[in-house]
Write a protein that holds these residues in place. Structure first.
Motif, short mmCIF file in Angstrom:
data_model
loop_
_atom_site.label_atom_id
_atom_site.label_comp_id
_atom_site.label_asym_id
_atom_site.label_seq_id
_atom_site.Cartn_x
_atom_site.Cartn_y
_atom_site.Cartn_z
N SER A 78 0.84 -1.19 0.00
CA SER A 78 0.00 0.00 0.00
C SER A 78 0.88 1.24 0.00
N GLY A 79 0.31 2.35 -0.49
CA GLY A 79 1.05 3.60 -0.54
C GLY A 79 2.01 3.66 -1.70
N ALA A 80 3.05 4.49 -1.57
CA ALA A 80 4.05 4.67 -2.62
C ALA A 80 5.35 4.02 -2.20
N MET A 81 6.05 3.47 -3.20
CA MET A 81 7.28 2.73 -2.93
C MET A 81 8.33 3.09 -3.97
N VAL A 82 9.54 3.40 -3.50
CA VAL A 82 10.67 3.72 -4.36
C VAL A 82 11.41 2.44 -4.72
N LEU A 83 11.82 2.31 -5.98
CA LEU A 83 12.73 1.25 -6.40
C LEU A 83 13.91 1.91 -7.08
N SER A 84 15.08 1.77 -6.47
CA SER A 84 16.26 2.50 -6.93
C SER A 84 17.46 1.56 -7.04
N GLN B 76 21.92 -2.30 -4.32
CA GLN B 76 23.35 -1.97 -4.31
C GLN B 76 23.59 -0.51 -3.92
N PRO B 77 23.11 -0.08 -2.76
CA PRO B 77 23.20 1.35 -2.41
C PRO B 77 24.56 1.74 -1.88
N GLU B 78 24.87 3.02 -2.01
CA GLU B 78 25.94 3.63 -1.24
C GLU B 78 25.35 4.03 0.11
N SER B 79 26.20 4.18 1.12
CA SER B 79 25.70 4.46 2.47
C SER B 79 24.87 5.73 2.54
N MET B 80 25.25 6.76 1.77
CA MET B 80 24.56 8.04 1.85
C MET B 80 23.18 8.01 1.19
N GLU B 81 22.90 7.03 0.34
CA GLU B 81 21.65 7.04 -0.40
C GLU B 81 20.44 6.83 0.50
N ASP C 293 19.91 8.24 3.35
CA ASP C 293 19.53 9.57 3.83
C ASP C 293 19.02 10.46 2.70
N THR C 294 19.70 10.44 1.55
CA THR C 294 19.33 11.36 0.47
C THR C 294 18.03 10.97 -0.20
N ILE C 295 17.71 9.68 -0.26
CA ILE C 295 16.49 9.26 -0.98
C ILE C 295 15.32 9.09 -0.02
N LEU C 296 15.52 8.36 1.08
CA LEU C 296 14.39 8.02 1.96
C LEU C 296 14.58 8.50 3.39
N LYS C 297 15.57 9.39 3.62
CA LYS C 297 15.78 9.97 4.94
C LYS C 297 15.91 8.91 6.03
N THR C 298 16.60 7.83 5.70
CA THR C 298 16.86 6.76 6.65
C THR C 298 18.32 6.36 6.54
N SER C 299 19.04 6.40 7.64
CA SER C 299 20.46 6.08 7.62
C SER C 299 20.68 4.58 7.40
N LEU C 300 21.69 4.27 6.59
CA LEU C 300 22.08 2.89 6.34
C LEU C 300 23.42 2.60 7.00
N PRO C 301 23.70 1.34 7.29
CA PRO C 301 25.03 1.00 7.80
C PRO C 301 26.10 1.33 6.76
N ARG C 302 27.33 1.41 7.18
CA ARG C 302 28.42 1.66 6.24
C ARG C 302 28.58 0.44 5.33
N VAL C 303 28.34 0.63 4.06
CA VAL C 303 28.35 -0.48 3.12
C VAL C 303 29.16 -0.10 1.88
N SER C 304 29.45 -1.10 1.08
CA SER C 304 30.11 -0.91 -0.20
C SER C 304 29.31 -1.66 -1.25
N ARG C 305 29.16 -1.05 -2.42
CA ARG C 305 28.39 -1.71 -3.47
C ARG C 305 28.99 -3.05 -3.87
N ALA C 306 30.29 -3.22 -3.66
CA ALA C 306 30.93 -4.49 -4.01
C ALA C 306 30.40 -5.65 -3.17
N ASP C 307 29.79 -5.35 -2.02
CA ASP C 307 29.25 -6.39 -1.15
C ASP C 307 27.84 -6.82 -1.55
N PHE C 308 27.29 -6.22 -2.59
CA PHE C 308 25.92 -6.48 -2.98
C PHE C 308 25.87 -7.08 -4.38
#
Length: 328
Positions: A143-149, A284-289, A291-306
């Motif tokens: 339900s509602g709106a959902m982002v796929l990035s 495959q997000p970067e850590s900052m995405e 916050d910038t897209i959905l205003k929710t902090s992610l753990p420190r990650v690297s795209r190579a791990d995804f």
């Protein structure tokens, strides 16, 4: 595991070729150290033992334990490898006869999960994928709106196909609408109630869908898919799409808007309206995405791990690492 496992009855033993190879944060969690003969005599000083306590002439199994020189026992009493293996096998059989259950294996999150291996729903919700922390299927609220990035080659098309299929599995009578490109394989899938493959068609269909959403009762389910939503920015369909998104957010129906990671940074109302729901799947997000897209902090990650199809599902300010199945 080291810090909190002891209170749960967990015991840990590790090996290392030299004291310096064990990080300080790990080393401090251990109460007892057994040092066999070391190549570097300075390593004994780290164990509060004299540097010459053991020498190259010390026999195999000679060790420093609690500051004292000791000789480790030999399993089975025979130094032969084959004899020790037999002794270990006999020990395992003896332990099994006591009725203790074998330890469960430590699983890993698969990279190619077949849809057939997943249930039709999880507690009545469509299946999102397999969670990294439980290795079990998890659902999502349709339900509602959902982002796929996600960046290129992250599995966005497969993700969109799976989300559509998953909603259909949980709601077989769902009514589907598509907004996107005539070249997309998503728009060519069967079962769409209507498709808008041009900007002109998108504007008129968005008005119709907004009215349909407002009139449709809770017993029915509508799914709206907007692929490459950035293509509709600042077009004649822009305002109609915004109104349709608002209608979806006020309802129990689902709208999925897909776009490349870099395309969500804009502050256009069309994008902001979707992002304001703070729900989505970031491949495959970067850590900052987060916050910038959905205003929710992610753990420190690297795209190579995804690997493709893996990302973070974000809802209600919380994130969960999930692997989506691979649609055939």
């Amino acid at each position: 595991m080291l810090a909190e496992g002891r209170g749960l009855g967990m015991h840990v033993a590790i090996t290392a070729d030299r004291p310096g190879s064990v990080p300080t944060g790990i080393s401090s969690a251990f109460q007892r150290r057994v040092a066999l003969r070391l190549a570097d005599e300075g390593g004994y000083l780290l164990l509060d033992a004299p540097a010459d306590i053991l020498s190259p002439s010390s026999p195999p199994g000679r060790a420093v334990i609690d500051g004292a020189e000791a000789q480790l026992a030999i399993v089975g009493g025979d130094p032969g490898v084959a004899e020790q293996a037999k002794a270990l096998g006999a020990l395992a059989e003896a332990i099994a006869r006591t009725g203790r259950a074998p330890a469960a294996g430590v699983g890993t999150l698969g990279t190619e999960i077949p849809p057939a291996s997943l249930p039709a729903d999880v507690g009545g919700l469509p299946v999102l994928g397999v969670s990294d922390d439980t290795l079990a299927p998890v659902g999502f609220e349709p339900s509602g709106a959902m982002v796929l990035s996600g960046p290129p080659a992250s599995g966005r098309t497969n993700a969109l196909r799976w989300l559509i299929a998953s909603v259909e599995r949980a709601h077989p009578k769902v009514t589907r609408y598509y907004f996107g490109s005539p070249r997309s394989v998503i728009g060519q899938l069967p079962g769409w109630e209507a498709t808008a493959l041009t900007v002109e068609d998108a504007g008129s269909l968005a008005k119709e869908v907004a009215a349909t959403i407002a009139e449709t009762g809770a017993g029915e389910k509508i799914l709206v898919v907007i692929e490459q939503i950035g293509d509709f920015l600042s077009t004649s369909a822009d305002s109609a799409l915004v109104e349709m998104i608002k209608a979806a957010k006020r309802s129990d129906h689902l709208l999925i808007a897909e776009n490349e990671s870099g395309g969500w940074g804009s502050s256009w109302p069309l994008l902001q309206e979707v992002k304001a729901a703070r729900t989505g799947f970031l491949l495959q997000p970067e850590s900052m995405e987060g916050d910038t897209i959905l205003k929710t902090s992610l753990p420190r990650v690297s795209r190579a791990d995804f690997p493709p199809g893996r990302g973070f599902f974000i809802a209600r300010g919380k994130s969960m690492r999930v692997q989506l199945p691979l649609v055939e």
